[in-house]
Design an enzyme around this catalytic site. Structure first.
Site, PDB file in Angstrom:
ATOM      1  N   GLY A 187       0.803  -1.168   0.078  1.00 32.24           N
ATOM      2  CA  GLY A 187       0.094  -0.057   0.033  1.00 32.24           C
ATOM      3  C   GLY A 187       0.770   1.350  -0.059  1.00 32.24           C
ATOM      4  O   GLY A 187       1.608   1.555   0.888  1.00 32.24           O
ATOM      5  N   SER A 188       0.747   2.008  -0.915  1.00 33.57           N
ATOM      6  CA  SER A 188       1.475   3.146  -1.081  1.00 33.57           C
ATOM      7  C   SER A 188       1.028   4.288  -2.143  1.00 33.57           C
ATOM      8  O   SER A 188       0.090   4.286  -2.745  1.00 33.57           O
ATOM      9  CB  SER A 188       3.156   2.800  -1.370  1.00 33.57           C
ATOM     10  OG  SER A 188       2.944   1.593  -2.200  1.00 33.57           O
ATOM     11  N   ARG A 189       1.983   4.834  -2.624  1.00 36.63           N
ATOM     12  CA  ARG A 189       1.671   6.129  -3.675  1.00 36.63           C
ATOM     13  C   ARG A 189       2.997   6.651  -4.418  1.00 36.63           C
ATOM     14  O   ARG A 189       4.055   6.218  -3.956  1.00 36.63           O
ATOM     15  CB  ARG A 189       1.201   7.251  -3.254  1.00 36.63           C
ATOM     16  CG  ARG A 189       0.972   8.623  -3.612  1.00 36.63           C
ATOM     17  CD  ARG A 189       0.505   9.591  -2.943  1.00 36.63           C
ATOM     18  NE  ARG A 189       0.781  10.923  -2.983  1.00 36.63           N
ATOM     19  CZ  ARG A 189       0.749  12.052  -2.194  1.00 36.63           C
ATOM     20  NH1 ARG A 189      -0.191  12.154  -1.270  1.00 36.63           N
ATOM     21  NH2 ARG A 189       0.898  13.340  -2.725  1.00 36.63           N
TER      22      ARG A 189
END
Length: 230
Positions: A187-189
């Site tokens: 989960g990240s960006r």
């Protein structure tokens, strides 16, 4: 044959030890209570697909800037780039791609060129979809310069669940557009900083495919492609 390709998606080598750990725990759970085996089995399958590394068809037109990750275009705004990117202090357009835990997390180079700067910063683990995550969260900043002198910044940002950013390149390396340059776990960006005056060809809320979705075109910098959710 097509169904086999859909189900048996290749897995990135970074995920092997995690899948092995999940599988070992699943076997142990089976000895404790049979229903727990199926919970562990489902978690193992999810882990395998989290680290999937599918083949992508990469556009080859000169000047295109591609999405570095799978996910949703969560933010498009004009900001002053972080100092560690070496992009100056003039506001440029930043396009953010938010990845949830079900997206493919292999990161791809948005453009071809030479890696001029890499800067890693420790930080917090806020929800990666919020604006402040670009400043406060753990992140790894990479600046790529094209053969024409255009400079693109791409920042890997850890999220609420992510605890490890992996970067496969180093300063001075040459990268090809769409080729794998890193990975973020769980989960990240990804933030992409476009050159000054270049407008995005995507809209907030649009689904992006890493290595395939066109974020901008350096050959037509003033073009804007708005979008409306229906």
């Amino acid at each position: 044959m097509d169904m086999i390709k859909i189900v048996a998606v290749p897995m990135h080598k970074e995920g092997r030890k995690f899948v092995a750990i999940f599988a070992a725990i699943t076997v142990a759970l089976a000895f404790l209570w049979q229903p727990l085996f199926w919970l562990g089995f489902g978690a193992t399958v999810w882990c395998y697909y989290f680290f999937r590394d599918p083949v992508r068809v990469i556009p080859q037109q000169e000047g295109l800037v591609l999405s570095p990750a799978d996910g949703i275009i969560s933010l498009i705004e004009d900001v002053v780039p972080a100092e560690d990117l070496g992009l100056g202090d003039t506001p440029v357009t930043r396009v953010s791609v938010f990845m949830n835990v079900f997206n493919c997390h292999v990161n791809r180079a948005p453009i071809a060129g030479t890696v001029r700067k890499i800067a890693y910063h420790k930080g917090q683990f806020l929800n990666a979809s919020v604006d402040k995550a670009s400043e406060l969260n753990e992140r790894n900043s990479v600046m790529i310069e094209t053969s024409d002198g255009a400079r693109i910044g791409v920042v890997q940002i850890a999220g609420l669940v992510a605890r490890r950013i992996v970067c496969f390149v180093k300063e001075g390396d040459s990268v090809q557009i769409g080729h794998r340059f890193g990975l973020i776990r769980f989960g990240s960006r990804l933030d992409v900083y476009l050159p000054q005056g270049v407008s995005p060809l995507v809209a907030v809320g649009q689904t992006a495919v890493g290595g395939e979705t066109i974020l901008a075109d350096l050959a037509a910098p003033g073009t804007v492609r708005p979008g409306i959710a229906e």
